[in-house]
Design a protein around this motif. Structure first.
Motif, PDB file in Angstrom:
ATOM      1  N   ARG A  92      38.905  -8.553  16.089  1.00  0.00           N
ATOM      2  CA  ARG A  92      38.994  -6.956  16.252  1.00  0.00           C
ATOM      3  C   ARG A  92      37.611  -6.309  16.613  1.00  0.00           C
ATOM      4  O   ARG A  92      37.317  -5.546  17.370  1.00  0.00           O
ATOM      5  CB  ARG A  92      39.735  -6.186  15.055  1.00  0.00           C
ATOM      6  N   TYR A  93      36.621  -6.723  15.990  1.00  0.00           N
ATOM      7  CA  TYR A  93      35.358  -6.126  15.925  1.00  0.00           C
ATOM      8  C   TYR A  93      34.521  -7.355  15.714  1.00  0.00           C
ATOM      9  O   TYR A  93      34.805  -8.590  15.226  1.00  0.00           O
ATOM     10  CB  TYR A  93      35.069  -5.083  15.053  1.00  0.00           C
ATOM     11  N   SER A  94      33.166  -7.139  16.425  1.00  0.00           N
ATOM     12  CA  SER A  94      32.193  -8.146  16.268  1.00  0.00           C
ATOM     13  C   SER A  94      30.991  -7.635  15.474  1.00  0.00           C
ATOM     14  O   SER A  94      30.545  -6.225  15.704  1.00  0.00           O
ATOM     15  CB  SER A  94      31.419  -8.832  17.681  1.00  0.00           C
ATOM     16  N   MET A  95      30.269  -8.159  14.626  1.00  0.00           N
ATOM     17  CA  MET A  95      29.281  -7.616  13.927  1.00  0.00           C
ATOM     18  C   MET A  95      27.910  -8.644  13.637  1.00  0.00           C
ATOM     19  O   MET A  95      28.298  -9.845  13.192  1.00  0.00           O
ATOM     20  CB  MET A  95      29.613  -7.135  12.552  1.00  0.00           C
ATOM     21  N   TYR A  96      26.915  -8.013  13.926  1.00  0.00           N
ATOM     22  CA  TYR A  96      25.659  -8.894  13.727  1.00  0.00           C
ATOM     23  C   TYR A  96      24.420  -8.182  12.935  1.00  0.00           C
ATOM     24  O   TYR A  96      24.525  -6.780  13.197  1.00  0.00           O
ATOM     25  CB  TYR A  96      24.992  -9.089  15.256  1.00  0.00           C
ATOM     26  N   LYS A  97      23.900  -8.709  12.095  1.00  0.00           N
ATOM     27  CA  LYS A  97      22.961  -8.121  11.271  1.00  0.00           C
ATOM     28  C   LYS A  97      21.660  -8.753  11.647  1.00  0.00           C
ATOM     29  O   LYS A  97      21.259 -10.100  11.586  1.00  0.00           O
ATOM     30  CB  LYS A  97      23.064  -8.270   9.791  1.00  0.00           C
ATOM     31  N   VAL A  98      20.468  -8.040  11.866  1.00  0.00           N
ATOM     32  CA  VAL A  98      19.136  -8.498  12.376  1.00  0.00           C
ATOM     33  C   VAL A  98      18.189  -7.663  11.761  1.00  0.00           C
ATOM     34  O   VAL A  98      17.792  -6.450  11.704  1.00  0.00           O
ATOM     35  CB  VAL A  98      18.919  -8.447  13.819  1.00  0.00           C
ATOM     36  N   GLY A  99      17.662  -8.210  10.719  1.00  0.00           N
ATOM     37  CA  GLY A  99      16.778  -7.395   9.848  1.00  0.00           C
ATOM     38  C   GLY A  99      17.396  -6.163   8.968  1.00  0.00           C
ATOM     39  O   GLY A  99      18.454  -6.419   8.721  1.00  0.00           O
ATOM     40  N   PRO A 100      16.879  -4.832   9.317  1.00  0.00           N
ATOM     41  CA  PRO A 100      17.441  -3.754   8.815  1.00  0.00           C
ATOM     42  C   PRO A 100      18.472  -3.114   9.963  1.00  0.00           C
ATOM     43  O   PRO A 100      18.959  -2.100   9.535  1.00  0.00           O
ATOM     44  CB  PRO A 100      16.369  -3.017   8.632  1.00  0.00           C
ATOM     45  N   VAL A 101      18.789  -3.650  10.871  1.00  0.00           N
ATOM     46  CA  VAL A 101      19.598  -3.179  12.093  1.00  0.00           C
ATOM     47  C   VAL A 101      20.992  -4.178  11.867  1.00  0.00           C
ATOM     48  O   VAL A 101      21.131  -5.246  12.142  1.00  0.00           O
ATOM     49  CB  VAL A 101      18.744  -3.556  13.346  1.00  0.00           C
ATOM     50  N   LEU A 102      22.020  -3.244  11.746  1.00  0.00           N
ATOM     51  CA  LEU A 102      23.495  -3.757  12.021  1.00  0.00           C
ATOM     52  C   LEU A 102      23.850  -3.296  13.463  1.00  0.00           C
ATOM     53  O   LEU A 102      23.790  -2.205  13.727  1.00  0.00           O
ATOM     54  CB  LEU A 102      24.191  -3.091  10.928  1.00  0.00           C
ATOM     55  N   SER A 103      24.394  -4.261  14.219  1.00  0.00           N
ATOM     56  CA  SER A 103      25.127  -3.997  15.587  1.00  0.00           C
ATOM     57  C   SER A 103      26.662  -4.541  15.328  1.00  0.00           C
ATOM     58  O   SER A 103      26.845  -5.421  15.152  1.00  0.00           O
ATOM     59  CB  SER A 103      24.498  -4.682  16.517  1.00  0.00           C
ATOM     60  N   ILE A 104      27.363  -3.283  15.887  1.00  0.00           N
ATOM     61  CA  ILE A 104      28.563  -3.617  15.617  1.00  0.00           C
ATOM     62  C   ILE A 104      29.503  -3.089  16.939  1.00  0.00           C
ATOM     63  O   ILE A 104      29.166  -2.222  17.279  1.00  0.00           O
ATOM     64  CB  ILE A 104      29.173  -2.862  14.480  1.00  0.00           C
ATOM     65  N   SER A 105      30.582  -3.879  17.597  1.00  0.00           N
ATOM     66  CA  SER A 105      31.481  -3.571  18.657  1.00  0.00           C
ATOM     67  C   SER A 105      32.287  -2.575  17.884  1.00  0.00           C
ATOM     68  O   SER A 105      32.957  -2.592  16.607  1.00  0.00           O
ATOM     69  CB  SER A 105      31.989  -4.540  19.100  1.00  0.00           C
ATOM     70  N   HIS A 106      32.924  -1.567  18.677  1.00  0.00           N
ATOM     71  CA  HIS A 106      33.955  -0.715  18.154  1.00  0.00           C
ATOM     72  C   HIS A 106      35.160  -0.552  19.286  1.00  0.00           C
ATOM     73  O   HIS A 106      36.175   0.157  19.009  1.00  0.00           O
ATOM     74  CB  HIS A 106      33.612   0.708  17.785  1.00  0.00           C
ATOM     75  N   GLY A 107      35.271  -1.512  20.311  1.00  0.00           N
ATOM     76  CA  GLY A 107      36.434  -1.132  21.341  1.00  0.00           C
ATOM     77  C   GLY A 107      36.327   0.229  22.067  1.00  0.00           C
ATOM     78  O   GLY A 107      35.380   0.754  22.051  1.00  0.00           O
ATOM     79  N   MET A 108      37.277   0.564  22.795  1.00  0.00           N
ATOM     80  CA  MET A 108      37.724   1.503  23.254  1.00  0.00           C
ATOM     81  C   MET A 108      38.542   2.620  22.937  1.00  0.00           C
ATOM     82  O   MET A 108      39.675   2.358  22.582  1.00  0.00           O
ATOM     83  CB  MET A 108      38.029   1.235  25.014  1.00  0.00           C
ATOM     84  N   GLY A 109      37.870   3.901  22.810  1.00  0.00           N
ATOM     85  CA  GLY A 109      38.768   4.953  22.569  1.00  0.00           C
ATOM     86  C   GLY A 109      38.709   5.298  20.978  1.00  0.00           C
ATOM     87  O   GLY A 109      38.259   4.602  19.975  1.00  0.00           O
ATOM     88  N   VAL A 110      38.995   6.765  20.721  1.00  0.00           N
ATOM     89  CA  VAL A 110      39.053   7.332  19.344  1.00  0.00           C
ATOM     90  C   VAL A 110      39.660   6.455  18.338  1.00  0.00           C
ATOM     91  O   VAL A 110      39.022   6.201  17.245  1.00  0.00           O
ATOM     92  CB  VAL A 110      39.525   8.792  19.384  1.00  0.00           C
ATOM     93  N   PRO A 111      40.883   6.080  18.662  1.00  0.00           N
ATOM     94  CA  PRO A 111      41.495   5.162  17.325  1.00  0.00           C
ATOM     95  C   PRO A 111      40.845   4.072  16.870  1.00  0.00           C
ATOM     96  O   PRO A 111      40.752   3.640  15.872  1.00  0.00           O
ATOM     97  CB  PRO A 111      42.931   4.863  17.940  1.00  0.00           C
ATOM     98  N   SER A 112      40.401   3.149  17.988  1.00  0.00           N
ATOM     99  CA  SER A 112      39.669   2.092  17.839  1.00  0.00           C
ATOM    100  C   SER A 112      38.400   1.993  17.076  1.00  0.00           C
ATOM    101  O   SER A 112      37.957   1.558  16.077  1.00  0.00           O
ATOM    102  CB  SER A 112      39.360   1.205  19.209  1.00  0.00           C
ATOM    103  N   ILE A 113      37.675   3.193  17.600  1.00  0.00           N
ATOM    104  CA  ILE A 113      36.232   3.390  16.722  1.00  0.00           C
ATOM    105  C   ILE A 113      36.582   3.865  15.607  1.00  0.00           C
ATOM    106  O   ILE A 113      36.058   3.725  14.473  1.00  0.00           O
ATOM    107  CB  ILE A 113      35.397   4.266  17.604  1.00  0.00           C
ATOM    108  N   SER A 114      37.563   4.800  15.060  1.00  0.00           N
ATOM    109  CA  SER A 114      38.004   5.247  13.885  1.00  0.00           C
ATOM    110  C   SER A 114      38.201   4.322  12.877  1.00  0.00           C
ATOM    111  O   SER A 114      37.742   4.366  11.543  1.00  0.00           O
ATOM    112  CB  SER A 114      39.033   6.223  13.959  1.00  0.00           C
ATOM    113  N   ILE A 115      39.085   3.297  13.310  1.00  0.00           N
ATOM    114  CA  ILE A 115      39.307   2.227  12.285  1.00  0.00           C
ATOM    115  C   ILE A 115      38.041   1.434  12.010  1.00  0.00           C
ATOM    116  O   ILE A 115      37.545   1.257  10.614  1.00  0.00           O
ATOM    117  CB  ILE A 115      40.380   0.985  12.876  1.00  0.00           C
ATOM    118  N   MET A 116      37.059   1.335  12.948  1.00  0.00           N
ATOM    119  CA  MET A 116      36.009   0.476  12.686  1.00  0.00           C
ATOM    120  C   MET A 116      34.909   1.474  11.581  1.00  0.00           C
ATOM    121  O   MET A 116      34.427   0.988  10.639  1.00  0.00           O
ATOM    122  CB  MET A 116      35.019   0.320  13.812  1.00  0.00           C
ATOM    123  N   LEU A 117      35.042   2.730  11.918  1.00  0.00           N
ATOM    124  CA  LEU A 117      34.069   3.886  11.022  1.00  0.00           C
ATOM    125  C   LEU A 117      34.525   3.856   9.729  1.00  0.00           C
ATOM    126  O   LEU A 117      33.494   4.130   8.819  1.00  0.00           O
ATOM    127  CB  LEU A 117      34.021   5.038  11.749  1.00  0.00           C
TER     128      LEU A 117
END
Lengths: 313, 313
Positions: A96-121
Motif C-alpha cells: 500500500r505504501y513504502s517507507m524509508y528512514k534515513v537519519g532524522p528523515v522519514l520518506s513515505i509514499s502516499h499514492g494518488m488522491g485525497v483518500p489515499s494520502i488521508s489513510i497514510m496521514l
C-alpha cells in the motif's frame, strides 16, 4: 471525550503550545494495541519509539519509486555512513505504501488522491504519536500541473484550495459534512522560498495550489475518456483559477493541509509543475527532463533540512 | 461537439447498441497521439490493438501484488501455456499502476480511493477504445469492511451508494457538480451469484456497497488520528447504513460504477469483507486468513470467466 480535546479540535493554536500532542482522538488511549494496518506496523509488534523517536523531518510523495530515490538522495546529502543503495522499505510486508528512514528523515509514499494520502496521514500521525516524536516538520513533495507557469517551476503552497477555489477541506464524518481550514505554516513556506534563492536551477514561487479529486474532468483536461466541455470552457476555468491566485493543480494538498493543521503539525506543500496547463493537457515532455523536474522539490527540501541541521549556512 | 455524443452522455442505453463506442469525448478524434501517462503507454509508441484487441475480461483491484497474483491464478485456471511466474508488468516503466495480460484477461491495480481508480479508468477506457475491444466485462475485485456480515463474506454490489446512502456519484467538472448514476449490470451480478452457488467456501450475498473518501472518520472508525464521535454515534451510523441495504464499505465503487455506466461498459463490483464493522475497526485477523479471504473474489470471478469461455459447464 475530554473537554480539552473538544476545545482543541477547532483551535489548533491551543495544541501548538504542547508539541507532543498530535492525535485528536480520545479513544486511542483505551486501545491495548494499535495496528497501523496499511503500514504493516503495530504498537505490540514494533518498538515505535526506538524505530522512529528521532524523526525530525517527514517527506511524503505520491510515487513509491520517487520516495525511495529521495531517501537515497538524503542519505547522500547528509553524508550518512553506509551505502545509500541499502535503504530498506520499512513497510515491505504491504504494497500500500513504502517507507524509508534515513537519519532524522522519514520518506513515505502516499499514492494518488485525497483518500489515499488521508489513510497514510492517519496512520503516520498515530505512528509519530506512539513514537513520541516532537518538533518535526511534514513536507509533501510532489508533481502538479502548472497554471500560467513555465514547466519545471516549483510551487510552495500558500493556500491549498478546493475546485471552487475555497481554502477549505470538506470531510464527511458519519454522513455529516465537516469543514476544515487548509492553512499551512507561513514560516516554513517563507524559509523554503529563501532556500530556493540560495540554489541554482530551482525556480520557485509561492502560490495557491488547487486540489481536485479527478485528474481529467476535474482539472479541465480535454483528453480523458469523458469530456463534455470545450477548449474555451477549459481556458475560462483555468483563467478563473489563476485570477484567484492558483499557480498549480494537484490531488492531495487540501486534506494534507487540513489534517496537519487539525493535529498542530507544521507542514508545507512543495510541488513542481510538469507542464503549463494553458499550453496543453498531455505530459509529453521527454522522460529525462521530467526526472530532472521531479528532483527540484527534493533538492529544495534537502537544502532546507541541511540548513536546519546546521550542515550548510 | 457532435450531437449524438451529447445525447449519449446522459443516455448510456443509446451507446449500448454499439458495443464499439466506449469513450465519450469528441476531442480524442482530433488528437494525433494519445499518451496514457499513468500507464506509460501511448498510441504512437505501442500497437494497442495488437497488444489488447482480444481482451474480454478486465479485472481491477487496489493492490499491485494482489493483481499480479490474480494474473498468475488466471493463467493457471485457464491452463494457458508457459510459466505462470513469468507474467510481466506491462506498465513497468511507471509505479503508478501495474498491469498484466493473461490470454483474454487483463489484470490491473488501481491504488486506493476514488481519485486513484478514476485516473486508471480514464486511461483504461481510452486504451480499450484505441485497441478496438468489444463486448468485454469489467470487474472490480477488492476488499471491504462488512456491515452485519461475517468476515470473509463476498459482496456482489447491487447499488454503489455514497456516504449519504444515495446511489449516485458527484463529479466536479470545471467547478460545477455533475451527478451520475451508479447503476451496475444486473445480469452480471446475478450470474456471479449463480457462480458462487457452484463453489465451495465462497459465501456470497448481493447488497449495496457504500463508497467513502476516508477510511477512518468517513467510515465511522474510532481508531484514526482524528475522531470526534462516540461508539454509539458510530453504531447508529452503521445501523442506518445497514437499514438502507448497505452490506459493505469500500472506497472506489461509486466512481467505478458511474464511469462504466457513462461509457456503456458492463461492470460488477465483487469485494470480500475483512471484518464485521459492528464488531470492531481494526483488522487484526491473522495474515494467512486475510490472504484466503482476499482470494475469494478472485476464485468467484475466475469461475465466471471460465464459464463464459466454456471451460466449465
Amino acid at each position: 471525550m475530554c473537554s480539552l480535546l473538544c476545545q482543541c479540535f477547532y483551535r489548533p493554536e491551543v495544541l501548538f503550545k504542547n508539541p507532543q500532542i498530535h492525535v485528536k482522538n480520545p479513544h486511542l488511549d483505551t486501545m491495548e494495541e494499535d495496528i497501523l494496518y496499511h503500514f504493516n506496523l503495530g504498537t505490540k509488534t514494533h518498538n515505535l519509539p526506538e524505530m522512529f523517536g528521532d524523526v525530525k523531518f517527514v517527506c511524503v510523495g505520491g510515487s513509491a519509486n520517487r520516495m525511495k530515490s529521495f531517501a537515497q538522495f538524503i542519505h547522500q546529502e547528509l553524508a550518512l555512513p553506509g551505502n545509500m543503495d541499502n535503504v530498506t522499505d520499512i513497510c515491505e510486508g504491504t504494497d500500500r505504501y513504502s517507507m524509508y528512514k534515513v537519519g532524522p528523515v522519514l520518506s513515505i509514499s502516499h499514492g494518488m488522491g485525497v483518500p489515499s494520502i488521508s489513510i497514510m496521514l492517519h496512520e503516520l500521525i498515530k505512528l509519530l504519536h506512539h513514537a513520541r516524536c516532537i518538533d518535526f516538520i511534514l513536507f509533501r513533495i510532489g508533481t502538479s500541473g502548472g497554471v500560467g507557469l513555465e514547466a519545471g517551476t516549483v510551487v510552495v503552497t500558500d493556500k491549498a484550495v478546493d475546485c471552487f477555489f475555497r481554502a477549505q477541506f470538506e470531510q464527511v464524518v458519519l454522513g455529516k459534512v465537516v469543514t476544515r481550514s487548509t492553512e499551512l505554516d507561513v514560516g516554513v513556506s517563507k524559509e523554503l522560498l529563501q532556500c530556493s534563492s540560495e540554489l541554482d536551477d530551482v525556480p520557485t514561487v509561492i502560490g495557491n495550489t488547487m486540489c481536485t479529486s479527478d485528474f481529467y474532468e476535474g482539472q479541465g483536461r480535454l483528453d480523458g475518456a469523458l469530456c463534455s466541455f470545450s477548449t474555451e470552457d477549459k481556458r475560462e476555468y483555468l483563467r478563473k483559477a489563476y485570477n484567484t491566485g492558483v499557480r498549480n493543480i494537484e490531488m492531495e494538498s487540501t486534506v494534507f493541509a487540513a489534517m496537519c493543521r487539525a493535529c498542530a503539525i507544521k507542514a508545507a506543500v512543495v510541488c513542481v509543475t510538469l507542464l503549463n496547463r494553458f499550453d496543453g493537457d498531455q505530459i509529453s515532455t521527454p522522460h529525462d527532463v521530467l526526472v530532472e523536474y521531479q528532483q527540484r522539490p527534493q533538492v529544495l527540501v534537502a537544502h532546507f533540512i541541511k540548513k536546519r541541521l546546521g550542515l550548510v549556512v
